[in-house]
Design a protein around this motif. Structure first.
Motif, PDB file in Angstrom:
ATOM      1  N   PRO A   1       0.832  -1.214   0.000  1.00  0.00           N
ATOM      2  CA  PRO A   1       0.000   0.000   0.000  1.00  0.00           C
ATOM      3  C   PRO A   1       0.861   1.258   0.000  1.00  0.00           C
ATOM      4  N   VAL A   2       0.415   2.262  -0.743  1.00  0.00           N
ATOM      5  CA  VAL A   2       1.147   3.532  -0.859  1.00  0.00           C
ATOM      6  C   VAL A   2       0.365   4.605  -0.112  1.00  0.00           C
ATOM      7  N   PHE A   3       0.970   5.139   0.946  1.00  0.00           N
ATOM      8  CA  PHE A   3       0.300   6.142   1.766  1.00  0.00           C
ATOM      9  C   PHE A   3       0.782   7.565   1.468  1.00  0.00           C
ATOM     10  N   GLU A   4       1.845   7.708   0.699  1.00  0.00           N
ATOM     11  CA  GLU A   4       2.371   9.038   0.401  1.00  0.00           C
ATOM     12  C   GLU A   4       1.327   9.844  -0.369  1.00  0.00           C
ATOM     13  N   ALA A   5       0.936  10.990   0.180  1.00  0.00           N
ATOM     14  CA  ALA A   5      -0.188  11.756  -0.365  1.00  0.00           C
ATOM     15  C   ALA A   5       0.008  12.085  -1.842  1.00  0.00           C
ATOM     16  N   ALA A   6       1.212  12.506  -2.212  1.00  0.00           N
ATOM     17  CA  ALA A   6       1.458  12.928  -3.593  1.00  0.00           C
ATOM     18  C   ALA A   6       1.312  11.779  -4.578  1.00  0.00           C
ATOM     19  N   ARG A   7       1.500  10.543  -4.111  1.00  0.00           N
ATOM     20  CA  ARG A   7       1.443   9.389  -5.004  1.00  0.00           C
ATOM     21  C   ARG A   7       0.047   8.771  -5.059  1.00  0.00           C
ATOM     22  N   ILE A   8      -0.894   9.245  -4.241  1.00  0.00           N
ATOM     23  CA  ILE A   8      -2.237   8.650  -4.253  1.00  0.00           C
ATOM     24  C   ILE A   8      -3.002   9.006  -5.529  1.00  0.00           C
ATOM     25  N   PRO A   9      -3.120  10.232  -6.037  1.00  0.00           N
ATOM     26  CA  PRO A   9      -2.643  11.495  -5.460  1.00  0.00           C
ATOM     27  C   PRO A   9      -3.752  12.202  -4.666  1.00  0.00           C
ATOM     28  N   LEU A  10      -3.313  12.848  -3.563  1.00  0.00           N
ATOM     29  CA  LEU A  10      -4.188  13.622  -2.697  1.00  0.00           C
ATOM     30  C   LEU A  10      -3.490  14.935  -2.372  1.00  0.00           C
ATOM     31  N   THR A  11      -4.186  16.040  -2.543  1.00  0.00           N
ATOM     32  CA  THR A  11      -3.628  17.339  -2.168  1.00  0.00           C
ATOM     33  C   THR A  11      -3.657  17.465  -0.651  1.00  0.00           C
ATOM     34  N   ALA A  12      -2.472  17.533  -0.043  1.00  0.00           N
ATOM     35  CA  ALA A  12      -2.363  17.635   1.410  1.00  0.00           C
ATOM     36  C   ALA A  12      -1.032  18.282   1.756  1.00  0.00           C
ATOM     37  N   ALA A  13      -0.988  18.964   2.895  1.00  0.00           N
ATOM     38  CA  ALA A  13       0.248  19.622   3.322  1.00  0.00           C
ATOM     39  C   ALA A  13       1.330  18.606   3.635  1.00  0.00           C
ATOM     40  N   ALA A  14       0.938  17.443   4.155  1.00  0.00           N
ATOM     41  CA  ALA A  14       1.891  16.387   4.482  1.00  0.00           C
ATOM     42  C   ALA A  14       1.146  15.057   4.534  1.00  0.00           C
ATOM     43  N   THR A  15       1.879  13.967   4.362  1.00  0.00           N
ATOM     44  CA  THR A  15       1.290  12.640   4.473  1.00  0.00           C
ATOM     45  C   THR A  15       0.916  12.366   5.925  1.00  0.00           C
ATOM     46  N   ALA A  16      -0.280  11.803   6.154  1.00  0.00           N
ATOM     47  CA  ALA A  16      -0.761  11.581   7.513  1.00  0.00           C
ATOM     48  C   ALA A  16      -1.649  10.344   7.567  1.00  0.00           C
ATOM     49  N   GLU A  17      -1.867   9.815   8.770  1.00  0.00           N
ATOM     50  CA  GLU A  17      -2.793   8.698   8.943  1.00  0.00           C
ATOM     51  C   GLU A  17      -4.235   9.145   8.767  1.00  0.00           C
ATOM     52  N   ARG A  18      -4.504  10.405   9.088  1.00  0.00           N
ATOM     53  CA  ARG A  18      -5.855  10.950   9.003  1.00  0.00           C
ATOM     54  C   ARG A  18      -5.820  12.317   8.334  1.00  0.00           C
ATOM     55  N   TYR A  19      -6.813  12.558   7.487  1.00  0.00           N
ATOM     56  CA  TYR A  19      -6.967  13.846   6.825  1.00  0.00           C
ATOM     57  C   TYR A  19      -8.378  14.359   7.108  1.00  0.00           C
ATOM     58  N   THR A  20      -8.524  15.667   7.088  1.00  0.00           N
ATOM     59  CA  THR A  20      -9.847  16.266   7.220  1.00  0.00           C
ATOM     60  C   THR A  20     -10.297  16.768   5.858  1.00  0.00           C
ATOM     61  N   ILE A  21     -11.472  16.300   5.422  1.00  0.00           N
ATOM     62  CA  ILE A  21     -12.018  16.691   4.126  1.00  0.00           C
ATOM     63  C   ILE A  21     -13.427  17.230   4.338  1.00  0.00           C
ATOM     64  N   GLU A  22     -13.702  18.364   3.738  1.00  0.00           N
ATOM     65  CA  GLU A  22     -15.041  18.940   3.786  1.00  0.00           C
ATOM     66  C   GLU A  22     -15.743  18.666   2.463  1.00  0.00           C
ATOM     67  N   THR A  23     -16.949  18.142   2.579  1.00  0.00           N
ATOM     68  CA  THR A  23     -17.736  17.862   1.382  1.00  0.00           C
ATOM     69  C   THR A  23     -19.208  18.008   1.722  1.00  0.00           C
ATOM     70  N   GLY A  24     -19.936  18.764   0.915  1.00  0.00           N
ATOM     71  CA  GLY A  24     -21.329  19.036   1.224  1.00  0.00           C
ATOM     72  C   GLY A  24     -21.436  19.721   2.572  1.00  0.00           C
ATOM     73  N   ASP A  25     -22.289  19.208   3.428  1.00  0.00           N
ATOM     74  CA  ASP A  25     -22.463  19.757   4.774  1.00  0.00           C
ATOM     75  C   ASP A  25     -21.644  18.997   5.806  1.00  0.00           C
ATOM     76  N   HIS A  26     -20.721  18.152   5.356  1.00  0.00           N
ATOM     77  CA  HIS A  26     -20.006  17.271   6.271  1.00  0.00           C
ATOM     78  C   HIS A  26     -18.519  17.618   6.328  1.00  0.00           C
ATOM     79  N   THR A  27     -17.944  17.506   7.507  1.00  0.00           N
ATOM     80  CA  THR A  27     -16.499  17.537   7.707  1.00  0.00           C
ATOM     81  C   THR A  27     -16.093  16.142   8.152  1.00  0.00           C
ATOM     82  N   LEU A  28     -15.273  15.467   7.337  1.00  0.00           N
ATOM     83  CA  LEU A  28     -14.969  14.060   7.555  1.00  0.00           C
ATOM     84  C   LEU A  28     -13.505  13.850   7.893  1.00  0.00           C
ATOM     85  N   GLU A  29     -13.245  12.908   8.811  1.00  0.00           N
ATOM     86  CA  GLU A  29     -11.890  12.427   9.050  1.00  0.00           C
ATOM     87  C   GLU A  29     -11.715  11.150   8.231  1.00  0.00           C
TER      88      GLU A  29
END
Length: 282
Positions: A124-152
């Protein structure tokens, strides 16, 4: 032109398989979409082509297209079906291992029985840039806002991008809205498969997946791998986990970083058929 195909499924995740070992892939994007239509076509979650290998270390190559005609890098249930298809075609013996080439690289498959396959899905590849996911740094958990929800969420690539959300209830009605929103979220540069996972205990997970380009499916092999990998990374599951999806159960084995992840499950033939390709252009 008559197009012969095999209809297969891996615990309900269904495929049309084309033999392209001695011919070029014959369909364009519009034709793939027409073939995928469950009312006027054959219907499938993904289309698979079996082709000569590009990589000389591999025995065959398989291409993957979603129902909307977009290409995919990997498909866990699909590769098991390819292995079973190769066995029926006389190209893969029982209890033998072979490397076959996916769009995202080689995978090793072992045929445990005519309809039971185990697959080395890579690490498994967790490096954010290789997923690819826009993030300040690779992490176990990210916060994403979508619709009316803020998700971990967790995020990982299994040859294709996955976002994983732990939920207490897989039947919660808001998931029907969240799946498409996460699959098309702008922070995932290539879209993502959105997995909603309920942890039953350290060896058992329940999972639903909204796949980019295919929608809600009965099963997603790479989604099962992704859910296990994300929770394993957090220390919440053991090295062997049963992942229960609407269509059936897969076994996922992973001992952690530095090791590849293995997926084991069934592959089934539904029927053979022929499609008149000219009808796709009508």
């Amino acid at each position: 032109m008559q197009l012969h195909f095999s209809k297969m499924h891996g615990i309900g995740n269904d495929f049309v398989v084309l033999d392209c070992r001695q011919r070029d892939f014959p369909l364009d994007t519009a034709q793939i979409r027409a073939l995928a239509d469950r009312h006027t076509g054959v219907g499938f979650d993904q289309l698979l082509s079996v082709e000569p290998a590009r990589d000389p270390s591999c025995a065959f190559y398989y291409g993957i297209w979603n129902a909307d005609g977009s290409p995919s890098g990997q498909c866990g249930n699909g590769v098991r079906c390819v292995a079973a298809w190769l066995h029926r075609a006389g190209a893969l013996a029982l209890d033998s291992s072979v490397m076959i080439e996916s769009p995202s690289g080689p995978v090793t498959v072992r045929l445990l029985g005519p309809h039971e396959v185990t697959v080395d899905m890579g690490e498994p590849v967790f490096e954010a840039a290789r997923i690819p996911l826009t993030a300040a740094a690779t992490a176990e958990r990210y916060t994403i806002e979508t619709g009316d929800h803020t998700l971990e969420v967790g995020a990982v690539s299994m040859g294709n991008p996955h976002v994983v959300v732990t939920v207490p209830d897989l039947d919660a009605p808001e998931l029907l809205q969240l799946g498409p929103l996460l699959s098309g979220h702008s922070r995932f540069g290539q879209g993502a498969n959105a997995g909603f996972v309920q942890r039953v205990d350290r060896g058992r997970l329940r999972l639903r997946v909204h796949e980019r380009g295919a929608g809600w499916t009965l099963a997603c092999g790479t989604g099962a791998c992704a859910a296990m990998a994300v929770l394993h990374q957090r220390g919440e599951v053991d090295d062997r986990v049963r992942v229960e999806l609407p269509g059936g159960t897969l076994r996922i084995d992973w001992t952690g970083p530095g090791h590849t992840l293995w997926m084991t499950g069934p592959a089934a033939f539904a029927f053979e058929g022929e499609w008149t390709v000219a009808a796709l252009r009508a």
